[in-house]
Design a protein around this motif. Sequence first.
Motif, mmCIF file in Angstrom:
data_model
loop_
_atom_site.group_PDB
_atom_site.id
_atom_site.type_symbol
_atom_site.label_atom_id
_atom_site.label_comp_id
_atom_site.label_asym_id
_atom_site.label_seq_id
_atom_site.Cartn_x
_atom_site.Cartn_y
_atom_site.Cartn_z
ATOM 1 N N GLY A 57 0.780 -1.225 0.000
ATOM 2 C CA GLY A 57 0.000 0.000 0.000
ATOM 3 C C GLY A 57 0.809 1.271 0.000
ATOM 4 O O GLY A 57 0.400 2.266 0.608
ATOM 5 N N ALA A 60 -1.174 4.265 -1.036
ATOM 6 C CA ALA A 60 -2.502 4.401 -0.433
ATOM 7 C C ALA A 60 -2.564 5.639 0.457
ATOM 8 O O ALA A 60 -1.552 6.063 1.019
ATOM 9 N N ALA A 120 -8.740 0.092 -1.928
ATOM 10 C CA ALA A 120 -8.291 -0.733 -0.807
ATOM 11 C C ALA A 120 -9.410 -1.671 -0.357
ATOM 12 O O ALA A 120 -9.163 -2.838 -0.041
#
Length: 165
Positions: A57, A60, A120
Amino acid sequence: MGINGIGTAGYPLTGYTARKMERSVEPGTVGFMETVAEKAAQGRAADHDEKAFEMVGRGAPQEVKDAWMDAAKEVNANGMGIRGNGMMSHISQMMVQRLNKQLKGETENFDILGNTVESAIQAAKQALYDLEHPRVYSPRSIEVQQARIKEGEFYRAFLEKLEQF
């Protein structure tokens, strides 16, 4: 010189060292030392959870990272199957997704979670689905089965936290 665990003065070696330790430790320091060790272990686990997040991630948003870290702390597991000691417990579904990207020729972008909360959520739902619906049966040890249960708990907690945003 000791014979059969007996020291030179006729005392068992373990008893001598145990009494010596009792004299050298001040009252109240054992609790302090246990607390320090526990805090250090928690810090290492958090570091491993953060490293696991960085594996999937990196791009993210902060909300996704916060949800990941909160879920990892709550469940005491993360989506990459990395334990508090830094060792992998098993090959997780997010690791499989990462490896699939690598097999397709993507050598630099292993960002499974994407760059939005919605991406996500989709990645976590896919990982949970794949975990609950394996493509092939393969026998697993009890330890791996337990790790996969924890992995499922992590994905559910992660999704719960992501859906709050």
